[in-house]
Design a protein around this motif. Structure first.
Motif, PDB file in Angstrom:
ATOM      1  N   MET A 108       0.829  -1.217   0.000  1.00  0.00           N
ATOM      2  CA  MET A 108       0.000   0.000   0.000  1.00  0.00           C
ATOM      3  C   MET A 108       0.858   1.260   0.000  1.00  0.00           C
ATOM      4  N   LEU A 109       2.078   1.169   0.487  1.00  0.00           N
ATOM      5  CA  LEU A 109       2.956   2.338   0.555  1.00  0.00           C
ATOM      6  C   LEU A 109       3.557   2.692  -0.796  1.00  0.00           C
ATOM      7  N   ASP A 110       3.449   1.808  -1.767  1.00  0.00           N
ATOM      8  CA  ASP A 110       3.984   2.070  -3.101  1.00  0.00           C
ATOM      9  C   ASP A 110       2.999   2.943  -3.885  1.00  0.00           C
ATOM     10  N   ASP A 111       3.459   3.458  -5.007  1.00  0.00           N
ATOM     11  CA  ASP A 111       2.667   4.434  -5.753  1.00  0.00           C
ATOM     12  C   ASP A 111       1.670   3.842  -6.740  1.00  0.00           C
ATOM     13  N   GLY A 112       1.825   2.578  -7.126  1.00  0.00           N
ATOM     14  CA  GLY A 112       0.981   2.013  -8.175  1.00  0.00           C
ATOM     15  C   GLY A 112      -0.343   1.473  -7.670  1.00  0.00           C
ATOM     16  N   GLU A 113      -1.075   0.861  -8.596  1.00  0.00           N
ATOM     17  CA  GLU A 113      -2.304   0.157  -8.235  1.00  0.00           C
ATOM     18  C   GLU A 113      -1.932  -0.995  -7.303  1.00  0.00           C
ATOM     19  N   LEU A 114      -2.731  -1.238  -6.293  1.00  0.00           N
ATOM     20  CA  LEU A 114      -2.398  -2.258  -5.306  1.00  0.00           C
ATOM     21  C   LEU A 114      -2.277  -3.639  -5.939  1.00  0.00           C
ATOM     22  N   TRP A 115      -3.181  -3.996  -6.836  1.00  0.00           N
ATOM     23  CA  TRP A 115      -3.116  -5.328  -7.444  1.00  0.00           C
ATOM     24  C   TRP A 115      -1.816  -5.502  -8.222  1.00  0.00           C
ATOM     25  N   GLU A 128     -13.115 -11.016   4.444  1.00  0.00           N
ATOM     26  CA  GLU A 128     -14.463 -10.994   3.864  1.00  0.00           C
ATOM     27  C   GLU A 128     -15.313  -9.819   4.325  1.00  0.00           C
ATOM     28  N   SER A 129     -15.256  -9.469   5.612  1.00  0.00           N
ATOM     29  CA  SER A 129     -16.109  -8.372   6.074  1.00  0.00           C
ATOM     30  C   SER A 129     -15.722  -7.044   5.420  1.00  0.00           C
ATOM     31  N   LEU A 130     -14.438  -6.838   5.133  1.00  0.00           N
ATOM     32  CA  LEU A 130     -14.034  -5.646   4.376  1.00  0.00           C
ATOM     33  C   LEU A 130     -14.531  -5.726   2.939  1.00  0.00           C
ATOM     34  N   ALA A 131     -14.450  -6.911   2.353  1.00  0.00           N
ATOM     35  CA  ALA A 131     -14.932  -7.085   0.975  1.00  0.00           C
ATOM     36  C   ALA A 131     -16.420  -6.755   0.896  1.00  0.00           C
ATOM     37  N   LEU A 132     -17.174  -7.146   1.907  1.00  0.00           N
ATOM     38  CA  LEU A 132     -18.606  -6.839   1.921  1.00  0.00           C
ATOM     39  C   LEU A 132     -18.851  -5.343   2.078  1.00  0.00           C
ATOM     40  N   LEU A 133     -18.008  -4.672   2.841  1.00  0.00           N
ATOM     41  CA  LEU A 133     -18.146  -3.224   3.009  1.00  0.00           C
ATOM     42  C   LEU A 133     -17.788  -2.460   1.730  1.00  0.00           C
ATOM     43  N   ASN A 134     -16.957  -3.064   0.897  1.00  0.00           N
ATOM     44  CA  ASN A 134     -16.574  -2.439  -0.375  1.00  0.00           C
ATOM     45  C   ASN A 134     -17.523  -2.913  -1.479  1.00  0.00           C
ATOM     46  N   ALA A 135     -18.806  -2.792  -1.223  1.00  0.00           N
ATOM     47  CA  ALA A 135     -19.827  -3.299  -2.150  1.00  0.00           C
ATOM     48  C   ALA A 135     -19.819  -2.579  -3.489  1.00  0.00           C
ATOM     49  N   THR A 136     -19.335  -1.344  -3.522  1.00  0.00           N
ATOM     50  CA  THR A 136     -19.325  -0.595  -4.780  1.00  0.00           C
ATOM     51  C   THR A 136     -18.140  -0.965  -5.658  1.00  0.00           C
ATOM     52  N   GLY A 137     -17.216  -1.763  -5.126  1.00  0.00           N
ATOM     53  CA  GLY A 137     -16.053  -2.165  -5.913  1.00  0.00           C
ATOM     54  C   GLY A 137     -15.024  -1.066  -6.071  1.00  0.00           C
ATOM     55  N   ARG A 144     -11.580   1.031  -5.709  1.00  0.00           N
ATOM     56  CA  ARG A 144     -10.193   0.572  -5.705  1.00  0.00           C
ATOM     57  C   ARG A 144      -9.773   0.335  -4.270  1.00  0.00           C
ATOM     58  N   TRP A 145      -9.096  -0.782  -4.050  1.00  0.00           N
ATOM     59  CA  TRP A 145      -8.802  -1.202  -2.690  1.00  0.00           C
ATOM     60  C   TRP A 145      -7.921  -0.227  -1.934  1.00  0.00           C
ATOM     61  N   LYS A 146      -6.944   0.351  -2.582  1.00  0.00           N
ATOM     62  CA  LYS A 146      -6.055   1.280  -1.873  1.00  0.00           C
ATOM     63  C   LYS A 146      -6.850   2.479  -1.366  1.00  0.00           C
ATOM     64  N   ALA A 147      -7.650   3.073  -2.238  1.00  0.00           N
ATOM     65  CA  ALA A 147      -8.466   4.219  -1.840  1.00  0.00           C
ATOM     66  C   ALA A 147      -9.476   3.817  -0.773  1.00  0.00           C
ATOM     67  N   PHE A 148     -10.104   2.652  -0.948  1.00  0.00           N
ATOM     68  CA  PHE A 148     -11.104   2.199   0.019  1.00  0.00           C
ATOM     69  C   PHE A 148     -10.489   2.036   1.403  1.00  0.00           C
ATOM     70  N   LEU A 149      -9.336   1.397   1.497  1.00  0.00           N
ATOM     71  CA  LEU A 149      -8.719   1.148   2.798  1.00  0.00           C
ATOM     72  C   LEU A 149      -8.276   2.447   3.475  1.00  0.00           C
ATOM     73  N   TYR A 150      -7.698   3.375   2.704  1.00  0.00           N
ATOM     74  CA  TYR A 150      -7.302   4.646   3.315  1.00  0.00           C
ATOM     75  C   TYR A 150      -8.529   5.427   3.772  1.00  0.00           C
ATOM     76  N   ARG A 151      -9.568   5.453   2.977  1.00  0.00           N
ATOM     77  CA  ARG A 151     -10.793   6.168   3.377  1.00  0.00           C
ATOM     78  C   ARG A 151     -11.437   5.511   4.592  1.00  0.00           C
ATOM     79  N   PHE A 152     -11.378   4.186   4.646  1.00  0.00           N
ATOM     80  CA  PHE A 152     -11.924   3.468   5.794  1.00  0.00           C
ATOM     81  C   PHE A 152     -11.176   3.858   7.060  1.00  0.00           C
ATOM     82  N   LEU A 153      -9.840   3.913   6.981  1.00  0.00           N
ATOM     83  CA  LEU A 153      -9.042   4.325   8.145  1.00  0.00           C
ATOM     84  C   LEU A 153      -9.386   5.746   8.577  1.00  0.00           C
ATOM     85  N   CYS A 154      -9.531   6.646   7.618  1.00  0.00           N
ATOM     86  CA  CYS A 154      -9.870   8.035   7.956  1.00  0.00           C
ATOM     87  C   CYS A 154     -11.232   8.108   8.633  1.00  0.00           C
TER      88      CYS A 154
END
Length: 196
Positions: free
Chosen positions: A121-128, A148-157, A159-169
């Motif tokens: 996640m600390l790198d600059d590219g797409e997480l995948w 899985e519970s995070l995957a369910l919370l990301n129902a809109t699909g 991008r994982w990097k953005a989703f995880l940082y926004r979730f932390l905020c």
């Protein structure tokens, strides 16, 4: 099982390194072996610091999924890991803790994956891409299986990097920012404290 290569491929040849690792795959979950082979093939050449795992965890991962990899010639990267600066270490720790709070199976592999993902996640590219996966759907499959519970919370699909940082905020009561990684935001002192 493919043809065993006599020696591991060069550092830049991630496809051959992936095949070399999977040729040595132990008796383990095939999906997880694929994930670890992808991640190791992509990040191994950059040295141990690019993985984020300590020597013990890395040794256990290799012993379980690719037994005999070192004795078969997997080169130990020349450079010793450079420790992350305190701010980035704190960021990686927060991401890993978030992932582990949502682990699905409660297995050691999820600890390794949380650390590997947090470091990527600390790198600059797409997480995948930074994890060496074939596309966003492979990252989604990883998250669905192990977090899985995070995957369910990301129902809109998202991008994982953005989703995880926004979730932390949001979890910490901060206004989610649009920066793809924390060091691009400029509010590190607000999120992580003043530091040293």
């Amino acid at each position: 099982m493919g043809i065993l290569h006599a020696a591991p491929p060069g550092a830049g040849d991630t496809t051959r390194l992936y095949r070399w690792l999977t040729d040595r795959q132990g008796r383990c979950n095939v999906f997880d072996a694929h994930l670890f082979a992808c991640i190791l093939a992509r990040r191994w050449p950059a040295g141990p610091g690019a993985l984020g795992l300590d020597d013990r965890a890395l040794g256990q991962l290799l012993d379980r999924y690719f037994p005999g990899a070192f004795t078969a010639g997997l080169p130990v990267p020349d450079s010793s890991p450079t420790p992350l600066p305190p701010l980035l270490r704190s960021e990686a720790d927060d991401i890993a803790a978030l992932l582990l709070a949502h682990r699905t199976l409660g297995i050691e592999e999820e600890e390794w994956l949380a650390t590997l993902i947090a470091r990527a996640m600390l790198d600059d590219g797409e997480l995948w891409r930074d994890l060496g996966l074939a596309g966003p759907s492979h990252l989604a499959a990883l998250m669905e299986r192990h977090f899985e519970s995070l995957a369910l919370l990301n129902a809109t699909g998202a991008r994982w990097k953005a989703f995880l940082y926004r979730f932390l905020c949001a979890r910490d009561g901060l206004i989610p920012c649009g920066a793809p990684v924390c060091r691009d935001c400029g509010a590190e002192a607000v999120c992580f404290g003043a530091g040293d």
